[in-house]
Write a protein that holds these residues in place. Sequence first.
Motif, PDB file in Angstrom:
ATOM      1  N   CYS A  31       0.735  -1.222  -0.144  1.00 17.72           N
ATOM      2  CA  CYS A  31       0.113  -0.049   0.206  1.00 17.72           C
ATOM      3  C   CYS A  31       0.958   1.378  -0.061  1.00 17.72           C
ATOM      4  CB  CYS A  31      -0.985  -0.028   1.117  1.00 17.72           C
ATOM      5  SG  CYS A  31      -2.616   1.114   1.238  1.00 17.72           S
ATOM      6  N   MET A  32       0.555   2.185   0.946  1.00 11.44           N
ATOM      7  CA  MET A  32       1.157   3.613   0.895  1.00 11.44           C
ATOM      8  C   MET A  32       2.587   3.549   1.632  1.00 11.44           C
ATOM      9  SD  MET A  32      -1.918   6.183   1.667  1.00 11.44           S
ATOM     10  CE  MET A  32      -2.924   5.069   2.599  1.00 11.44           C
ATOM     11  N   GLU A  60      -0.032   2.105  -3.597  1.00  9.58           N
ATOM     12  CA  GLU A  60      -0.814   3.436  -3.835  1.00  9.58           C
ATOM     13  C   GLU A  60      -0.243   4.748  -3.171  1.00  9.58           C
ATOM     14  OE1 GLU A  60      -4.691   4.125  -1.372  1.00  9.58           O
ATOM     15  OE2 GLU A  60      -4.616   1.666  -2.004  1.00  9.58           O
ATOM     16  N   SER A  64       0.417   8.073  -0.746  1.00  3.31           N
ATOM     17  CA  SER A  64      -0.148   8.627   0.200  1.00  3.31           C
ATOM     18  C   SER A  64      -0.316  10.100  -0.063  1.00  3.31           C
ATOM     19  CB  SER A  64       0.917   8.552   1.561  1.00  3.31           C
ATOM     20  OG  SER A  64       0.231   9.402   2.624  1.00  3.31           O
ATOM     21  N   HIS A  73       4.096  10.478   2.186  1.00  9.41           N
ATOM     22  CA  HIS A  73       3.499  11.564   1.225  1.00  9.41           C
ATOM     23  C   HIS A  73       4.819  12.408   0.668  1.00  9.41           C
ATOM     24  CE1 HIS A  73       2.587  15.591   0.215  1.00  9.41           C
ATOM     25  NE2 HIS A  73       1.379  15.045  -0.501  1.00  9.41           N
TER      26      HIS A  73
END
Length: 268
Positions: free
Chosen positions: A83-84, A111, A113, A203
């Motif tokens: 995931c992130m 994916e 963030s 992020h």
Amino acid sequence: MTSMHDDQERTLTARRTILVVDYVGLRSEPPLTALRLEDHGFRVVEILRPPYVRAFDAAGYASALIEPHTYAGSEVAAVVTYCMAGSIAQEVAARLSSPHYDVPLVVLDGEPSTGEAIREQWEIALRRIAQMVGADVADDVTRALSDDELLAQPREIAQEIHDSMTSIGAQQRPDGGVPGIARDVEIFADWFSDWLVYLIAAHNAQWPHWGGDVLQLISKSHPVADWLGSRSEEVVEISTDRDGLVLDPGAKAAVLSFLAERISDGRG
């Protein structure tokens, strides 16, 4: 006297460590350790474990994950992530690569963030605390988080989020609520802050070019990510939902095939 071939064989034999970068504390899906790669001769090491790192960009987070460990360049076969966590895992792979082996990356349902994802998790935390203490939460309890703000003021945003959780936790019922609830709220706020700091760090990523290959395993209907910084990408769609991805035999077979090819030819 040993030959170059003997040295290469020893290196390939030694390269059996899989580093797992997987934040499992707040999700229902199985952890990546459920792949059970140790059943195939690998040494599996989870490096994203409590006490969690408090770093605010992917590069710093990755460095802090690696710092407590000592890995020889010939040990690490791959980094596997979910995931992130992908941007942090990519930094780990880049730091552990060498001129002789570019550590590959295996990503399950990767994916990015995003600011919106961080905001959604913030709101979940506030509503959960409100439920704990019997407080009301307004519909606009959180605010949008821009990319520029997350990059420029990540520490301040993390503190704002933590303070908002403890503030709602102070809104006790008129009768004083449950004894000890304030302490429970503080524990929850700290725990959830670990998660949100991790999302902020993921992020704030630079996506370095490190020369490694990426295997993306995606569940049904999951979007394919454009994996920035990789040398090549291989995408395998597994005919299962997200909950079943890690446990699917086809996913495990794809991971083992990918690893076998890269370890045997030494290209990472």
